[in-house]
Design a protein around this motif. Structure first.
Motif, PDB file in Angstrom:
ATOM      1  N   ARG A 120      -1.112  -4.930   2.948  1.00  0.00           N
ATOM      2  CA  ARG A 120      -2.245  -5.061   2.018  1.00  0.00           C
ATOM      3  C   ARG A 120      -2.180  -4.045   0.889  1.00  0.00           C
ATOM      4  N   LYS A 121      -1.458  -2.941   1.125  1.00  0.00           N
ATOM      5  CA  LYS A 121      -1.402  -1.903   0.087  1.00  0.00           C
ATOM      6  C   LYS A 121      -0.538  -2.327  -1.101  1.00  0.00           C
ATOM      7  N   TYR A 122       0.371  -3.286  -0.907  1.00  0.00           N
ATOM      8  CA  TYR A 122       1.238  -3.713  -2.009  1.00  0.00           C
ATOM      9  C   TYR A 122       0.451  -4.558  -3.001  1.00  0.00           C
ATOM     10  N   LYS A 123       0.638  -4.241  -4.290  1.00  0.00           N
ATOM     11  CA  LYS A 123      -0.054  -4.983  -5.341  1.00  0.00           C
ATOM     12  C   LYS A 123       0.983  -5.639  -6.256  1.00  0.00           C
ATOM     13  N   VAL A 124       0.578  -6.712  -6.899  1.00  0.00           N
ATOM     14  CA  VAL A 124       1.456  -7.375  -7.853  1.00  0.00           C
ATOM     15  C   VAL A 124       2.004  -6.350  -8.849  1.00  0.00           C
ATOM     16  N   GLU A 149      18.036   0.122   1.724  1.00  0.00           N
ATOM     17  CA  GLU A 149      17.535   0.087   0.342  1.00  0.00           C
ATOM     18  C   GLU A 149      17.730  -1.299  -0.272  1.00  0.00           C
ATOM     19  N   PHE A 150      17.354  -2.312   0.482  1.00  0.00           N
ATOM     20  CA  PHE A 150      17.500  -3.692   0.025  1.00  0.00           C
ATOM     21  C   PHE A 150      16.428  -3.979  -1.025  1.00  0.00           C
ATOM     22  N   GLY A 151      16.872  -4.265  -2.244  1.00  0.00           N
ATOM     23  CA  GLY A 151      15.928  -4.496  -3.323  1.00  0.00           C
ATOM     24  C   GLY A 151      16.640  -4.439  -4.660  1.00  0.00           C
ATOM     25  N   PRO A 152      15.919  -4.427  -5.774  1.00  0.00           N
ATOM     26  CA  PRO A 152      14.467  -4.312  -5.895  1.00  0.00           C
ATOM     27  C   PRO A 152      13.739  -5.623  -5.545  1.00  0.00           C
ATOM     28  N   LEU A 153      12.727  -5.502  -4.684  1.00  0.00           N
ATOM     29  CA  LEU A 153      11.864  -6.642  -4.391  1.00  0.00           C
ATOM     30  C   LEU A 153      10.574  -6.440  -5.195  1.00  0.00           C
ATOM     31  N   VAL A 154      10.334  -7.332  -6.134  1.00  0.00           N
ATOM     32  CA  VAL A 154       9.140  -7.207  -6.976  1.00  0.00           C
ATOM     33  C   VAL A 154       8.009  -8.013  -6.346  1.00  0.00           C
ATOM     34  N   VAL A 155       6.875  -7.345  -6.080  1.00  0.00           N
ATOM     35  CA  VAL A 155       5.714  -8.054  -5.527  1.00  0.00           C
ATOM     36  C   VAL A 155       5.152  -8.952  -6.623  1.00  0.00           C
ATOM     37  N   THR A 156       5.255 -10.264  -6.423  1.00  0.00           N
ATOM     38  CA  THR A 156       4.768 -11.198  -7.443  1.00  0.00           C
ATOM     39  C   THR A 156       3.549 -11.979  -6.962  1.00  0.00           C
ATOM     40  N   MET A 157       3.283 -11.977  -5.629  1.00  0.00           N
ATOM     41  CA  MET A 157       2.057 -12.595  -5.088  1.00  0.00           C
ATOM     42  C   MET A 157       1.559 -11.650  -3.993  1.00  0.00           C
ATOM     43  N   ASP A 158       0.330 -11.143  -4.149  1.00  0.00           N
ATOM     44  CA  ASP A 158      -0.131 -10.166  -3.161  1.00  0.00           C
ATOM     45  C   ASP A 158      -1.224 -10.734  -2.253  1.00  0.00           C
ATOM     46  N   SER A 159      -1.763  -9.876  -1.381  1.00  0.00           N
ATOM     47  CA  SER A 159      -2.742 -10.357  -0.399  1.00  0.00           C
ATOM     48  C   SER A 159      -4.173 -10.270  -0.945  1.00  0.00           C
ATOM     49  N   HIS A 160      -4.278 -10.050  -2.268  1.00  0.00           N
ATOM     50  CA  HIS A 160      -5.604 -10.005  -2.886  1.00  0.00           C
ATOM     51  C   HIS A 160      -5.814 -11.192  -3.818  1.00  0.00           C
ATOM     52  N   GLY A 161      -4.971 -12.212  -3.639  1.00  0.00           N
ATOM     53  CA  GLY A 161      -5.146 -13.460  -4.387  1.00  0.00           C
ATOM     54  C   GLY A 161      -4.522 -13.442  -5.772  1.00  0.00           C
TER      55      GLY A 161
END
Lengths: 192, 283
Positions: free
Chosen positions: A13-17, A156-168
């Protein structure tokens, strides 16, 4: 924010777009057939807090050991028909793929506190470099190499960009809205 | 000749063309969106690793495609087709390449990248006794974002500009941007697309059409496309296209064909030049 995380993930939940995540630990591969299979038969692996990667890898067996040659992301929207049920049933924390997913997945991410992240399209060589080994593989006989459920050890698998988060929130919606507005301005300018 | 074609396929697949690397680096320097920068950085790192370990830069190693520019007096013309097919079979095993030749009705993959009409070989002739083979394996994701529009001629140049920009907008992040856009105008349906493919891939990034009017159109389309804000991988940013290349042919009075071919950042291409004395070089 940039995160360097170890699996399993405790709180997505802490990850944001817009956040960027690098994963160390395990990444579990599942694409079309694997989603179907796991939903039908249940999972032999504990997927709670896991990182699920939409990917059909190129692997080769050398001296009895699996070697990952290329492992870039595949187009995620094909999994839209499974992902809501998959998340509700197995509680993964991070889904990794390419191109984003639809409203059903976005809603489920919110309900279950998971995120969707984008891995750069085509970057099969970069991914392979960060994959340090194969821990195990499930359903290899039945599904074949690209569709089997691989468990990769990664650093260090990435960069994974958060594009859809758990806050809608979905970055794809924002980019699309902005691009549509820009398109209208450009079309007007051409007409002048 | 086969050895050199295999080598050219391998170079095309594992070492990104110099003009493209230069354009990606320039885009990275220019890019103001931090997420877009992560994507360009990942692409550049990926390119470096692929070259270092001789790995294909993308797991989709493309449909094996060859554009031929053959002199009327080239002495080995009979050997070219057979040599290319054999080179494709060998390259598939040796590099290795993903087998990407599937029967459209029986769904069977031939396993060696050959089949009915593939590898695709496009022939053109010129005065002279040498031959150039353009080795251009092309990814499926970007090819899916190509299109043909048979426009009513009355829409004119404005109509063409609008359609190109709408096309790039509708493609969004799907063709793995930043892309190179080839635009072919006129001729007929097939010629417009062939001109577009040649413009997208064979022309180096940054090179402008020799005619001032066309060069200006390219510049304008390039600027407008990058104002859309789609960005690398469709995550937003200043870099949606690396370039736009336009080529044209005279058209039938009743038609205005517009072909658009999209090439992904993995702009794979090499040239094999064969002279009449049998000397072969890969550039």
């Amino acid at each position: 924010m940039e995160y360097h995380e170890k699996t399993p993930i405790q709180d997505a939940r802490k990850y944001k777009v817009g956040d960027v995540i690098y994963i160390t630990g395990e990444v579990i591969l599942a694409r079309d057939e694997a989603h179907k299979k796991l939903l039908e038969e249940g999972s032999p692996l504990d997927l709670k807090g896991s990182v699920i990667y939409h990917c059909g890898p190129v692997v080769a067996k050398k001296n009895g050991e699996w070697k990952v040659v290329a492992a870039g992301p595949t187009t995620s929207i094909r999994m839209e028909i499974f992902e809501d049920e998959f998340i509700a049933k197995f509680h993964p924390a991070i889904i990794v793929g390419k191109g984003g997913m639809g409203p059903r997945t976005l809603k489920t991410l919110k309900e279950h506190g998971a995120v969707y992240t984008a891995y750069t399209g085509g970057c099969g060589a970069l991914a392979a470099e960060r994959i340090k080994g194969v821990k195990e593989v499930q359903f290899l006989e039945e599904l074949g190499i690209p569709e089997a459920v691989w468990v990769f050890r990664v650093e260090e698998f990435g960069p994974l960009v958060v594009t859809m988060d758990s806050h809608g929130k979905s970055l794809y919606d924002d980019v699309n809205k902005n691009a549509r507005k820009n398109l209208e301005d450009i079309l007007k300018k051409i007409e002048r | 000749m086969i050895d050199e074609i295999v080598y050219a396929i391998k170079k095309a697949e594992t070492k990104l063309s110099e003009d493209t690397v230069k354009a990606l680096k320039a885009a990275y320097e220019r890019e103001s969106n931090p997420l877009a920068r992560t994507q360009l950085e990942a692409i550049l790192k990926n390119v470096e690793i692929a070259e270092k370990y001789s790995l294909p830069m993308c797991q989709d190693t493309g449909l094996q495609t060859f554009f031929m520019d053959v002199g009327y007096d080239f002495p080995f013309i009979r050997e070219l087709k057979v040599a290319i097919e054999e080179a494709v079979r060998r390259a598939t095993k040796e590099i290795p390449l993903r087998p990407n030749a599937v029967h459209p009705f029986l769904h069977k993959n031939s396993g060696d990248n050959t089949g009915r009409f593939v590898p695709y070989i496009h022939w053109e002739l010129h005065e002279g006794d040498d031959a150039v083979i353009h080795v251009i394996p092309k990814g499926g994701g970007s090819e899916n974002m190509s299109g043909l529009y048979m426009l009513p001629p009355g829409v004119g140049i404005k109509g063409i500009k609008k359609k190109v920009i709408e096309h790039i907008f509708n493609s969004g992040g799907k063709p793995c941007p930043p892309t190179i856009i080839g635009v072919g105008i006129g001729g007929g349906a097939d010629l417009a697309l062939t001109l577009a493919k040649k413009a997208a891939i064979l022309r180096p990034i940054g090179a402008r059409h020799e005619e001032e009017f066309v060069a200006q159109l390219e510049e304008e389309l390039y600027e407008m496309a990058n104002k859309l804000g789609i960005g690398p991988m469709g995550l937003g940013g200043d870099t949606t296209v690396l370039d736009v290349h336009v080529e044209y042919a005279h058209r039938h009075p009743a038609t205005l064909p517009l072909g658009i071919v999209t090439q992904c950042w993995a702009n794979r291409k090499r040239k094999v030049r064969i002279s009449a004395d049998g000397k072969v070089e890969v550039v």
